[in-house]
Design an enzyme around this catalytic site. Sequence first.
Site, mmCIF file in Angstrom:
data_model
loop_
_atom_site.group_PDB
_atom_site.id
_atom_site.type_symbol
_atom_site.label_atom_id
_atom_site.label_comp_id
_atom_site.label_asym_id
_atom_site.label_seq_id
_atom_site.Cartn_x
_atom_site.Cartn_y
_atom_site.Cartn_z
ATOM 1 N N TYR A 134 -12.691 -2.374 -3.563
ATOM 2 C CA TYR A 134 -12.959 -2.694 -2.199
ATOM 3 C C TYR A 134 -14.572 -2.639 -2.208
ATOM 4 O O TYR A 134 -15.120 -2.174 -1.099
ATOM 5 C CB TYR A 134 -12.391 -1.587 -1.115
ATOM 6 C CG TYR A 134 -11.071 -1.793 -0.878
ATOM 7 C CD1 TYR A 134 -10.361 -2.841 -0.140
ATOM 8 C CD2 TYR A 134 -9.914 -0.919 -1.127
ATOM 9 C CE1 TYR A 134 -9.398 -3.351 0.442
ATOM 10 C CE2 TYR A 134 -8.630 -1.263 -0.704
ATOM 11 C CZ TYR A 134 -8.464 -2.365 -0.004
ATOM 12 O OH TYR A 134 -7.095 -2.750 0.329
ATOM 13 N N GLU A 193 -9.484 -11.437 -7.195
ATOM 14 C CA GLU A 193 -8.790 -10.278 -7.083
ATOM 15 C C GLU A 193 -7.494 -10.305 -7.923
ATOM 16 O O GLU A 193 -6.851 -9.444 -8.496
ATOM 17 C CB GLU A 193 -8.222 -10.000 -5.440
ATOM 18 C CG GLU A 193 -9.289 -9.820 -4.787
ATOM 19 C CD GLU A 193 -8.856 -9.742 -3.050
ATOM 20 O OE1 GLU A 193 -7.746 -9.920 -2.915
ATOM 21 O OE2 GLU A 193 -9.812 -9.370 -2.343
ATOM 22 N N PHE A 224 -15.354 3.436 7.179
ATOM 23 C CA PHE A 224 -14.358 3.970 6.798
ATOM 24 C C PHE A 224 -13.991 3.623 5.358
ATOM 25 O O PHE A 224 -12.988 4.039 4.810
ATOM 26 C CB PHE A 224 -13.089 2.853 7.416
ATOM 27 C CG PHE A 224 -13.313 1.453 7.025
ATOM 28 C CD1 PHE A 224 -12.944 0.667 5.996
ATOM 29 C CD2 PHE A 224 -13.895 0.440 8.041
ATOM 30 C CE1 PHE A 224 -13.044 -0.672 5.775
ATOM 31 C CE2 PHE A 224 -14.276 -1.019 7.836
ATOM 32 C CZ PHE A 224 -13.680 -1.435 6.592
ATOM 33 N N LYS A 260 0.794 -1.331 -0.037
ATOM 34 C CA LYS A 260 0.094 -0.212 -0.019
ATOM 35 C C LYS A 260 0.813 1.049 -0.041
ATOM 36 O O LYS A 260 2.016 1.258 0.057
ATOM 37 C CB LYS A 260 -0.824 -0.255 1.269
ATOM 38 C CG LYS A 260 -1.839 -1.250 1.073
ATOM 39 C CD LYS A 260 -2.927 -1.109 2.467
ATOM 40 C CE LYS A 260 -3.924 -2.260 2.334
ATOM 41 N NZ LYS A 260 -4.966 -2.009 3.399
ATOM 42 N N ASN A 310 -1.964 0.190 6.708
ATOM 43 C CA ASN A 310 -1.402 -0.999 7.329
ATOM 44 C C ASN A 310 -0.475 -1.827 6.270
ATOM 45 O O ASN A 310 -0.447 -3.060 6.386
ATOM 46 C CB ASN A 310 -2.558 -1.974 7.852
ATOM 47 C CG ASN A 310 -3.503 -2.428 6.784
ATOM 48 O OD1 ASN A 310 -3.415 -1.974 5.734
ATOM 49 N ND2 ASN A 310 -4.508 -3.296 7.271
ATOM 50 N N HIS A 312 -2.081 -5.611 1.898
ATOM 51 C CA HIS A 312 -3.273 -6.328 1.733
ATOM 52 C C HIS A 312 -3.193 -7.850 1.223
ATOM 53 O O HIS A 312 -2.148 -7.941 0.365
ATOM 54 C CB HIS A 312 -4.514 -5.429 0.549
ATOM 55 C CG HIS A 312 -5.659 -6.392 0.363
ATOM 56 N ND1 HIS A 312 -6.537 -6.275 1.036
ATOM 57 C CD2 HIS A 312 -5.886 -7.282 -0.919
ATOM 58 C CE1 HIS A 312 -7.693 -7.210 0.530
ATOM 59 N NE2 HIS A 312 -6.894 -7.802 -0.761
HETATM 60 P P1 CMP Z 1 -7.566 -4.524 3.942
HETATM 61 O O1 CMP Z 1 -6.767 -5.943 3.938
HETATM 62 O O2 CMP Z 1 -6.893 -4.107 2.590
HETATM 63 O O3 CMP Z 1 -8.941 -4.763 3.749
HETATM 64 C C1 CMP Z 1 -9.725 -3.626 3.793
HETATM 65 C C2 CMP Z 1 -8.995 -2.501 4.651
HETATM 66 O O4 CMP Z 1 -9.808 -1.488 5.191
HETATM 67 C C3 CMP Z 1 -8.141 -3.037 5.400
HETATM 68 O O5 CMP Z 1 -7.035 -3.910 5.159
HETATM 69 C C4 CMP Z 1 -7.867 -1.585 6.517
HETATM 70 O O6 CMP Z 1 -6.395 -1.166 5.834
HETATM 71 C C5 CMP Z 1 -8.979 -0.669 6.167
HETATM 72 N N1 CMP Z 1 -9.495 -0.235 7.215
HETATM 73 C C6 CMP Z 1 -9.749 0.959 7.754
HETATM 74 N N2 CMP Z 1 -10.222 0.875 8.909
HETATM 75 C C7 CMP Z 1 -10.719 -0.262 9.112
HETATM 76 C C8 CMP Z 1 -11.610 -0.846 10.284
HETATM 77 N N3 CMP Z 1 -12.089 -0.155 11.296
HETATM 78 N N4 CMP Z 1 -11.695 -2.182 10.358
HETATM 79 C C9 CMP Z 1 -11.325 -2.718 9.311
HETATM 80 N N5 CMP Z 1 -10.488 -2.589 8.252
HETATM 81 C C10 CMP Z 1 -10.266 -1.158 8.097
#
Ligand code: CMP
Length: 141
Positions: free
Chosen positions: A51, A128, A59, A11, A114, A117
């Site tokens: 997404y 995906e 979010f 990311k 984070n 993914h």
């Molecule tokens: P990812 O695995 O990319 O899938 C969805 C993303 O939403 C997740 O990682 C997080 O980076 C993002 N995200 C942001 N806020 C939240 C939240 N409160 N709970 C879960 N995912 C979140």
Amino acid sequence: MSKELTLSIIKPDATSRNITGQVNSIIEKSGLKIIAQKRIKLSKETAGKFYEVHRERPFFQDLVSFMVSGPVIVQVLQGENAVALYRKVMGATNPQEAEVGTIRKEFALSIEANSVHGSDSIENAKKEISFFFSETEILED
Ligand code: CMP
């Protein structure tokens, strides 16, 4: 014990800090093989489509804005139980809950930023991967 494929995205928080090689090093040390990868800039439309399942979550808008804030690296990883293994290698979505040695524990800045993914099921991995890659771009071992 078949070889599986999974989709990984490094990311914008990781591309902007120039740590994509360090992320790839953890991936490779886990035994997963990076069999396709490209650095791209997502549009809001593409990030929103990717997404889609989170569209109603509070979010969602912030997630899309973050994912278009800089380049990402999309990757196809191959290995035994690649989907489950990569989720273990990434660590928990919230870095505060991630185990030591995982990518998110080492590098993630927040639950949103984070660093990586990974697909959450074999079925979603197929979807995906084809979202970002054509068959000719994937050279399986
Ligand atoms: P990812 O695995 O990319 O899938 C969805 C993303 O939403 C997740 O990682 C997080 O980076 C993002 N995200 C942001 N806020 C939240 C939240 N409160 N709970 C879960 N995912 C979140």
